[in-house]
Design a protein around this motif. Structure first.
Motif, PDB file in Angstrom:
ATOM      1  N   ASP A 168       0.827  -1.209   0.000  1.00 48.50           N
ATOM      2  CA  ASP A 168       0.000   0.000   0.000  1.00 48.50           C
ATOM      3  C   ASP A 168       0.864   1.263   0.000  1.00 48.50           C
ATOM      4  O   ASP A 168       1.971   1.261   0.524  1.00 48.50           O
ATOM      5  CB  ASP A 168      -0.877   0.035   1.263  1.00 48.50           C
ATOM      6  CG  ASP A 168      -1.932  -1.059   1.267  1.00 48.50           C
ATOM      7  OD1 ASP A 168      -2.100  -1.715   0.225  1.00 48.50           O
ATOM      8  OD2 ASP A 168      -2.569  -1.252   2.311  1.00 48.50           O
ATOM      9  N   GLU A 172      -2.821   5.720   1.069  1.00 49.82           N
ATOM     10  CA  GLU A 172      -3.799   4.632   1.021  1.00 49.82           C
ATOM     11  C   GLU A 172      -3.943   4.013   2.418  1.00 49.82           C
ATOM     12  O   GLU A 172      -5.050   3.680   2.859  1.00 49.82           O
ATOM     13  CB  GLU A 172      -3.252   3.593   0.042  1.00 49.82           C
ATOM     14  CG  GLU A 172      -4.182   2.548  -0.430  1.00 49.82           C
ATOM     15  CD  GLU A 172      -3.458   1.614  -1.428  1.00 49.82           C
ATOM     16  OE1 GLU A 172      -2.274   1.840  -1.763  1.00 49.82           O
ATOM     17  OE2 GLU A 172      -4.098   0.635  -1.834  1.00 49.82           O
ATOM     18  N   ALA A 173      -2.819   3.859   3.121  1.00 51.31           N
ATOM     19  CA  ALA A 173      -2.836   3.303   4.478  1.00 51.31           C
ATOM     20  C   ALA A 173      -3.649   4.226   5.397  1.00 51.31           C
ATOM     21  O   ALA A 173      -4.487   3.759   6.181  1.00 51.31           O
ATOM     22  CB  ALA A 173      -1.413   3.129   4.997  1.00 51.31           C
ATOM     23  N   LYS A 176      -7.331   3.753   4.541  1.00 47.56           N
ATOM     24  CA  LYS A 176      -7.899   2.489   5.026  1.00 47.56           C
ATOM     25  C   LYS A 176      -8.079   2.512   6.540  1.00 47.56           C
ATOM     26  O   LYS A 176      -9.086   2.028   7.060  1.00 47.56           O
ATOM     27  CB  LYS A 176      -7.003   1.327   4.609  1.00 47.56           C
ATOM     28  CG  LYS A 176      -7.100   1.014   3.123  1.00 47.56           C
ATOM     29  CD  LYS A 176      -6.208  -0.146   2.729  1.00 47.56           C
ATOM     30  CE  LYS A 176      -6.375  -0.489   1.246  1.00 47.56           C
ATOM     31  NZ  LYS A 176      -5.362  -1.442   0.789  1.00 47.56           N
ATOM     32  N   ALA A 177      -7.111   3.072   7.254  1.00 47.41           N
ATOM     33  CA  ALA A 177      -7.210   3.140   8.717  1.00 47.41           C
ATOM     34  C   ALA A 177      -8.395   4.029   9.109  1.00 47.41           C
ATOM     35  O   ALA A 177      -9.140   3.714  10.038  1.00 47.41           O
ATOM     36  CB  ALA A 177      -5.912   3.676   9.308  1.00 47.41           C
ATOM     37  N   PHE A 226       3.084  -1.240   4.188  1.00 48.40           N
ATOM     38  CA  PHE A 226       2.071  -0.793   5.151  1.00 48.40           C
ATOM     39  C   PHE A 226       0.952  -1.820   5.363  1.00 48.40           C
ATOM     40  O   PHE A 226       0.042  -1.576   6.137  1.00 48.40           O
ATOM     41  CB  PHE A 226       1.484   0.561   4.712  1.00 48.40           C
ATOM     42  CG  PHE A 226       2.498   1.667   4.758  1.00 48.40           C
ATOM     43  CD1 PHE A 226       2.936   2.183   5.979  1.00 48.40           C
ATOM     44  CD2 PHE A 226       3.053   2.176   3.589  1.00 48.40           C
ATOM     45  CE1 PHE A 226       3.896   3.180   6.027  1.00 48.40           C
ATOM     46  CE2 PHE A 226       4.021   3.187   3.628  1.00 48.40           C
ATOM     47  CZ  PHE A 226       4.439   3.685   4.855  1.00 48.40           C
ATOM     48  N   SER A 227       1.032  -2.976   4.674  1.00 49.75           N
ATOM     49  CA  SER A 227      -0.082  -3.925   4.817  1.00 49.75           C
ATOM     50  C   SER A 227      -0.087  -4.582   6.203  1.00 49.75           C
ATOM     51  O   SER A 227      -1.155  -4.841   6.763  1.00 49.75           O
ATOM     52  CB  SER A 227      -0.063  -4.964   3.699  1.00 49.75           C
ATOM     53  OG  SER A 227       1.068  -5.778   3.825  1.00 49.75           O
ATOM     54  N   LYS A 230      -1.644  -2.310   8.590  1.00 50.51           N
ATOM     55  CA  LYS A 230      -3.106  -2.307   8.387  1.00 50.51           C
ATOM     56  C   LYS A 230      -3.734  -3.497   9.120  1.00 50.51           C
ATOM     57  O   LYS A 230      -4.731  -3.340   9.844  1.00 50.51           O
ATOM     58  CB  LYS A 230      -3.418  -2.385   6.888  1.00 50.51           C
ATOM     59  CG  LYS A 230      -4.901  -2.346   6.588  1.00 50.51           C
ATOM     60  CD  LYS A 230      -5.168  -2.507   5.095  1.00 50.51           C
ATOM     61  CE  LYS A 230      -4.803  -3.907   4.622  1.00 50.51           C
ATOM     62  NZ  LYS A 230      -4.862  -4.055   3.160  1.00 50.51           N
ATOM     63  N   THR A 231      -3.129  -4.678   8.962  1.00 53.42           N
ATOM     64  CA  THR A 231      -3.650  -5.872   9.639  1.00 53.42           C
ATOM     65  C   THR A 231      -3.648  -5.675  11.151  1.00 53.42           C
ATOM     66  O   THR A 231      -4.624  -6.004  11.831  1.00 53.42           O
ATOM     67  CB  THR A 231      -2.788  -7.102   9.262  1.00 53.42           C
ATOM     68  OG1 THR A 231      -2.714  -7.147   7.846  1.00 53.42           O
ATOM     69  CG2 THR A 231      -3.385  -8.386   9.789  1.00 53.42           C
ATOM     70  N   THR A 233      -3.807  -2.935  12.749  1.00 51.98           N
ATOM     71  CA  THR A 233      -4.837  -1.940  13.098  1.00 51.98           C
ATOM     72  C   THR A 233      -6.225  -2.576  13.067  1.00 51.98           C
ATOM     73  O   THR A 233      -7.054  -2.318  13.940  1.00 51.98           O
ATOM     74  CB  THR A 233      -4.768  -0.724  12.132  1.00 51.98           C
ATOM     75  OG1 THR A 233      -3.412  -0.278  12.069  1.00 51.98           O
ATOM     76  CG2 THR A 233      -5.641   0.422  12.610  1.00 51.98           C
ATOM     77  N   VAL A 234      -6.457  -3.443  12.067  1.00 49.43           N
ATOM     78  CA  VAL A 234      -7.746  -4.157  11.986  1.00 49.43           C
ATOM     79  C   VAL A 234      -7.964  -4.955  13.269  1.00 49.43           C
ATOM     80  O   VAL A 234      -9.036  -4.894  13.885  1.00 49.43           O
ATOM     81  CB  VAL A 234      -7.780  -5.126  10.763  1.00 49.43           C
ATOM     82  CG1 VAL A 234      -8.998  -6.042  10.823  1.00 49.43           C
ATOM     83  CG2 VAL A 234      -7.771  -4.345   9.465  1.00 49.43           C
ATOM     84  N   PHE A 257      -1.587   4.996  15.114  1.00 50.87           N
ATOM     85  CA  PHE A 257      -1.417   4.692  13.693  1.00 50.87           C
ATOM     86  C   PHE A 257      -0.554   5.765  13.022  1.00 50.87           C
ATOM     87  O   PHE A 257       0.409   5.464  12.314  1.00 50.87           O
ATOM     88  CB  PHE A 257      -2.782   4.604  13.003  1.00 50.87           C
ATOM     89  CG  PHE A 257      -2.675   4.398  11.529  1.00 50.87           C
ATOM     90  CD1 PHE A 257      -2.500   3.137  11.001  1.00 50.87           C
ATOM     91  CD2 PHE A 257      -2.699   5.491  10.669  1.00 50.87           C
ATOM     92  CE1 PHE A 257      -2.342   2.947   9.634  1.00 50.87           C
ATOM     93  CE2 PHE A 257      -2.548   5.314   9.306  1.00 50.87           C
ATOM     94  CZ  PHE A 257      -2.385   4.037   8.791  1.00 50.87           C
TER      95      PHE A 257
END
Ligand code: KG4
Ligand code: ZN
Length: 356
Positions: A168, A172-173, A176-177, A226-227, A230-231, A233-234, A257
């Motif tokens: 990402d 984009e990160a 998405k966050a 950054f993936s 992201k995970t 953070t999810v 974040f």
């Protein structure tokens, strides 16, 4: 060249339609902004991201008005424009084509040259519109919704790519966050706003590709990812939701974040500063509008370094940076072919891939 309105030098019109901003600018000599209009599409917000088909249609509806307003501000007639510049890529192909077709038609009708401008090179020129010292040599961190590039430039037009994202882009990160946290699109400014009332260390999120023992020869020394963040953070958001604590923790998660992204971006940029010995750093692209990123870079650069960035208006997508980049290409004797067109994945001109 003398003009009816008293300006000197070629008049350059720059047009930007690569994503969700329709923007046009008229620059005197390609440096001084005479007229500049940015129209940001707000139709995408309910979708949480830019919808390509809607973007293209909205550009088509707005492009004439935006150009007319920029010309009116500048007090210039379209027939007085000497050079046209347009973002030809990278970006959304339907959106790009609106700008490219407009400029090609105008240039052809008036018998003027047009320059196919690379969107990310245009971002590099943003700060120079406000600060004449924002010139190479510099280490540049280009961070937008679609790109995350770290490069070293000794001069305009010659860029050594040090690192880039493997998944990402930084913007984009952020987007998405923000979506995960139930914040509006675009997410970057929203995360920054909400994070102001959050604590930086209440939640700890990972700093991907930032091992302490990395060496300049390692392939990932300058690269970004950054993936994984992201995970993480999810997972954090899901856990807080289960506990019914997301509302009270939202600001802290946003802050954690933002700290993680800023830490990675700044640390990699500082590695480039150390390796190249170049203490002049330029940040550009939408994420360069982030106050924490600027603050942290300024602190880590210390007194001997210089940080260049544009004001938010010239950091986000805009026609002025496109006109400035067009002037640079024009001075080098380049013109786009009559058959030239837009390309969603246009190659960055003058970029050499040379990892440390
Ligand atoms: O350069 P840009 O306007 O468009 C592209 O070329 O992509 O960048 C847009 C990106 C979006 O992802 C947006 O969330 C991010 O820049 N952005 C920010 C901030 N303002 C915009 N990210 C973090 N903090 C900000 N203040
Ligand atoms: Zn951009």
């Amino acid at each position: 060249m003398s003009r009816t309105n008293g300006t000197a030098g070629p008049l350059v019109l720059g047009l930007e339609t690569s994503c969700d901003e329709t923007s046009a600018a008229v620059l005197d000599g390609g440096h001084r902004i005479l007229g500049h209009v940015i129209f940001s599409q707000d139709i995408h917000e309910p979708f949480g991201g830019v919808v390509p088909e809607l973007a293209a249609r909205a550009h088509l509806q707005k492009v004439d008005t935006v150009v007319d307003q920029a010309l009116a501000q500048a007090g210039v007639d379209l027939r007085e424009i000497d050079v046209f510049g347009v973002t030809a890529g990278p970006g959304l192909i339907g959106a790009l084509l609106v700008g490219v077709c407009w400029v090609k038609a105008a240039a052809f009708a008036l018998g003027r040259p047009w320059m196919a401008v690379h969107h990310m090179e245009a971002h590099l020129f943003g700060p120079s519109l406000e600060n004449s010292e924002a010139e190479p040599p510099f280490v540049a961190l280009l961070v937008s919704g679609g790109h995350t590039l770290l490069l070293h430039a000794e001069r305009w037009g010659e860029y050594r790519l040090l690192g880039e994202t493997r998944d990402d882009a930084a913007g984009e990160a952020f987007d998405k966050a923000a979506k995960l946290l139930g914040l509006a699109y675009p997410g970057g400014p929203e995360i920054e706003r909400v994070a102001r009332s959050g604590e930086p260390n209440r939640h700890r999120l990972p700093r991907p590709m930032l091992r302490r023992n990395q060496q300049p020869g390692d392939g990932d020394y300058y690269d970004f990812s950054f993936s994984g963040l992201k995970t993480a953070t999810v997972e954090l958001v899901r856990e807080l939701e289960r506990k019914g604590a997301l509302d009270s923790e939202r600001a802290h998660v946003a802050r954690a974040f933002q700290e993680a992204v800023v830490d990675v971006l700044v640390s990699k940029t500082m590695r480039a500063v150390e390796q190249t010995g170049c203490e002049r750093v330029l940040i550009a692209g939408g994420v360069a509008a982030n106050g924490r990123l600027r603050e942290e870079l300024t602190a880590r650069l210390g007194g001997s370094g210089r940080l260049f960035h544009a004001s938010p208006r010239l950091s986000l997508d805009n026609g002025a940076m496109v006109a400035r980049a067009a002037r640079f290409r024009y001075d080098r004797g380049e013109t786009a072919e009559a058959s030239g067109s837009a390309a969603a994945d246009l190659a960055f001109p003058g970029l050499t891939r040379e990892y440390a």
